[in-house]
Design a protein around this motif. Sequence first.
Motif, mmCIF file in Angstrom:
data_model
loop_
_atom_site.group_PDB
_atom_site.id
_atom_site.type_symbol
_atom_site.label_atom_id
_atom_site.label_comp_id
_atom_site.label_asym_id
_atom_site.label_seq_id
_atom_site.Cartn_x
_atom_site.Cartn_y
_atom_site.Cartn_z
ATOM 1 N N VAL A 26 46.821 49.420 37.993
ATOM 2 C CA VAL A 26 46.184 48.413 38.845
ATOM 3 C C VAL A 26 44.676 48.378 38.623
ATOM 4 O O VAL A 26 44.067 47.304 38.577
ATOM 5 C CB VAL A 26 46.506 48.690 40.326
ATOM 6 C CG1 VAL A 26 45.757 47.720 41.234
ATOM 7 C CG2 VAL A 26 48.002 48.575 40.566
ATOM 8 N N GLY A 27 44.069 49.540 38.457
ATOM 9 C CA GLY A 27 42.625 49.576 38.240
ATOM 10 C C GLY A 27 42.207 48.819 36.993
ATOM 11 O O GLY A 27 41.201 48.092 37.001
ATOM 12 N N PHE A 64 44.161 40.005 46.468
ATOM 13 C CA PHE A 64 45.484 39.423 46.214
ATOM 14 C C PHE A 64 46.549 40.508 46.067
ATOM 15 O O PHE A 64 47.635 40.414 46.649
ATOM 16 C CB PHE A 64 45.428 38.560 44.950
ATOM 17 C CG PHE A 64 46.781 38.136 44.452
ATOM 18 C CD1 PHE A 64 47.510 37.177 45.131
ATOM 19 C CD2 PHE A 64 47.325 38.715 43.321
ATOM 20 C CE1 PHE A 64 48.765 36.795 44.685
ATOM 21 C CE2 PHE A 64 48.571 38.347 42.867
ATOM 22 C CZ PHE A 64 49.302 37.380 43.546
ATOM 23 N N ILE A 65 46.239 41.555 45.314
ATOM 24 C CA ILE A 65 47.216 42.635 45.106
ATOM 25 C C ILE A 65 47.531 43.352 46.406
ATOM 26 O O ILE A 65 48.700 43.592 46.747
ATOM 27 C CB ILE A 65 46.684 43.623 44.041
ATOM 28 C CG1 ILE A 65 46.640 42.957 42.665
ATOM 29 C CG2 ILE A 65 47.572 44.870 43.991
ATOM 30 C CD1 ILE A 65 46.046 43.835 41.580
ATOM 31 N N LEU A 66 46.491 43.696 47.168
ATOM 32 C CA LEU A 66 46.702 44.435 48.422
ATOM 33 C C LEU A 66 47.456 43.594 49.448
ATOM 34 O O LEU A 66 48.391 44.081 50.101
ATOM 35 C CB LEU A 66 45.355 44.878 48.995
ATOM 36 C CG LEU A 66 44.589 45.915 48.175
ATOM 37 C CD1 LEU A 66 43.248 46.234 48.850
ATOM 38 C CD2 LEU A 66 45.408 47.186 47.995
ATOM 39 N N ALA A 85 39.853 45.462 36.703
ATOM 40 C CA ALA A 85 38.688 45.440 35.819
ATOM 41 C C ALA A 85 38.770 44.282 34.827
ATOM 42 O O ALA A 85 37.775 43.586 34.580
ATOM 43 C CB ALA A 85 38.581 46.772 35.075
ATOM 44 N N ALA A 86 39.957 44.048 34.283
ATOM 45 C CA ALA A 86 40.131 42.939 33.343
ATOM 46 C C ALA A 86 39.916 41.598 34.037
ATOM 47 O O ALA A 86 39.292 40.682 33.475
ATOM 48 C CB ALA A 86 41.525 42.997 32.720
ATOM 49 N N ALA A 87 40.436 41.474 35.271
ATOM 50 C CA ALA A 87 40.247 40.231 36.022
ATOM 51 C C ALA A 87 38.771 39.995 36.321
ATOM 52 O O ALA A 87 38.275 38.862 36.236
ATOM 53 C CB ALA A 87 41.053 40.277 37.320
ATOM 54 N N ALA A 88 38.059 41.070 36.657
ATOM 55 C CA ALA A 88 36.635 40.946 36.981
ATOM 56 C C ALA A 88 35.829 40.506 35.755
ATOM 57 O O ALA A 88 35.022 39.565 35.831
ATOM 58 C CB ALA A 88 36.113 42.274 37.515
ATOM 59 N N GLY A 135 35.428 37.788 41.173
ATOM 60 C CA GLY A 135 36.744 37.834 40.554
ATOM 61 C C GLY A 135 37.457 39.147 40.810
ATOM 62 O O GLY A 135 38.661 39.169 41.095
ATOM 63 N N GLY A 136 36.722 40.266 40.717
ATOM 64 C CA GLY A 136 37.333 41.564 40.971
ATOM 65 C C GLY A 136 37.775 41.730 42.410
ATOM 66 O O GLY A 136 38.883 42.190 42.693
#
Length: 252
Positions: free
Chosen positions: A119-120, A158-160, A124-127, A151-152
């Motif tokens: 998830v981390g 969204f995930i949480l 990071a990729a999304a950010a 973005g991050g």
Amino acid sequence: MNDTAAVDEQEPIEVCLLAGKIMLQSGAETYRVEDTMTRIANALGLAGSHSYVTPTGIMFQSDDMRWAKLIRIVERTTDLQKVAAVNDVSRKLTSRDVTAAEARSLLMDIETSRHAYPVGLQIAAAAISSGCFALMFQGSLSDFLPGVLCGGLGFLAFILLHRLVKVKFFAEFTASFLIGIVASLLVMAGIGRELDKIIIGSVMPLVPGLLITNAVRDLMAGHLVSGLSRGAEAFLTAFAIGAGIAFVFTIL
């Protein structure tokens, strides 16, 4: 003895259904799921197999079965590594490299395996991609860091929220709302310059690109029910993102 024979007869069917379930849950197209199930059934000696796949369920039957078997699909995500792994098992079955029992064991391992990326790393990729999108949409260099931050945070929210509340629409709406609020505050504080570029870049990781692609491919392949349902899901996702941003502009 009869119980053992019954279990042996059910094993090829379970392999087909498990393969289809993993692929559909991992974001595979409908026609790809049906084709893979047909190939596995032929490799395992199930004559005249038929499968009917929708985004929420799979129905399977062969000429050797007196009735069809149905499984429900509740969770759907994007994990193309699992799709590739199931295809690899299908090829091994076709070439007779593994038995039905071995294939079922491999598929169970694939189903229980975690996502390819932690998830981390996803956050990071999304950010980083959000910051790059802000630049790609002709934002200034001062919009890169606000895009990364928004973005991050949006993807993390969204995930949480999706873990806490299984209604995906609510998670997407709240994530986009958070992106709009944070982006507006950063621009007011003078950290960012162009609000629209920051917001557009930050919501890009939430955009349902795979859903839209699969909907179009299913429609082109003649799977009208799956294509329309996936298209409706993509529309709701896009509406949730837009509504969250619009609500921010309304209250500010």
